[in-house]
Write a protein that holds these residues in place. Structure first.
Motif, PDB file in Angstrom:
ATOM      1  N   ASP A  78       1.775   4.558   1.322  1.00  0.00           N
ATOM      2  CA  ASP A  78       1.549   5.386   2.499  1.00  0.00           C
ATOM      3  C   ASP A  78       2.910   5.845   2.996  1.00  0.00           C
ATOM      4  O   ASP A  78       3.951   5.386   2.513  1.00  0.00           O
ATOM      5  N   MET A 117       0.272   9.858   9.344  1.00  0.00           N
ATOM      6  CA  MET A 117       0.347   9.030   8.140  1.00  0.00           C
ATOM      7  C   MET A 117      -0.324   9.795   7.003  1.00  0.00           C
ATOM      8  O   MET A 117      -1.337  10.476   7.211  1.00  0.00           O
ATOM      9  N   GLN A 127       0.841  -1.185   0.000  1.00  0.00           N
ATOM     10  CA  GLN A 127       0.000   0.000   0.000  1.00  0.00           C
ATOM     11  C   GLN A 127       0.885   1.246   0.000  1.00  0.00           C
ATOM     12  O   GLN A 127       1.902   1.305   0.682  1.00  0.00           O
ATOM     13  N   SER A 143      -2.112   8.670   4.643  1.00  0.00           N
ATOM     14  CA  SER A 143      -3.468   8.148   4.470  1.00  0.00           C
ATOM     15  C   SER A 143      -4.462   8.721   5.476  1.00  0.00           C
ATOM     16  O   SER A 143      -5.667   8.612   5.284  1.00  0.00           O
TER      17      SER A 143
END
Length: 184
Positions: free
Chosen positions: A156, A176, A154, A178
């Protein structure tokens, strides 16, 4: 690629000299580092580019103009000097209300609200050390350094958010990428 350049006899590279350099092949760019002109290879990973896009989109949603791969200029090119501390930032967020001209690539630090750098092993010293002090001295209010795992499934990364206080950066928080939309 071989390039021959006629530089001024005094060795000072002005904006006019820089603008008259031959256009490098795709994936290459001219950069000034500590007063030295360098032709550098500019590949970035998918992680790097997606992280920058995600952060710039966050700021765009908050009403700021944004751009990637822009020069943050000191008194160098902006005022006709050597550009000793001109750096290419991965992302810039302009102060609220500032509308950069579409053809601009170099911006005075006074119109930049946030500089964003996605750090890799290769760029750690330049992004987290060299640029850090210069951006603080120029008065860029916020400096975000993003680190992440380019090999993860992913996309991030962890942002270390710095804010300028009394001429130096202090860590203002971590988040983060995200989770940028949460609580802001």
């Amino acid at each position: 690629m071989t390039v021959t350049i006629d530089l001024p006899s005094d060795g000072v590279i002005t904006r006019a000299t820089f603008e008259n350099l031959p256009t490098p092949n795709r994936g290459w760019a001219w950069e000034l580092h500590d007063g030295r002109l360098e032709l550098v290879h500019m590949p970035v990973t998918i992680w790097h580019w997606q992280i920058i896009l995600m952060i710039l989109e966050h700021w765009r949603r908050h009403g700021h103009e944004v751009a990637g791969e822009q020069y943050v200029a000191d008194s160098g090119f902006v005022r006709g000097g050597s550009g000793r501390n001109n750096f290419v930032a991965d992302g810039v967020v302009f102060v609220a209300g500032h509308r950069p001209r579409p053809r601009d690539t170099t911006h005075d630090a006074g119109v930049i609200h946030v500089v964003v750098e996605a750090v890799s092993d290769r760029s750690e010293e330049n992004d987290a050390v060299n640029k850090f002090g210069v951006y603080a001295a120029l008065g860029v209010e916020h400096y975000w350094i993003v680190r992440g795992d380019a090999d993860a499934d992913q996309v991030d990364g962890m942002i270390t958010m710095h804010v300028l206080r009394d001429g130096a950066y202090e860590v203002a928080g971590h988040r983060m990428v995200s989770r940028l939309g949460e609580g802001s």
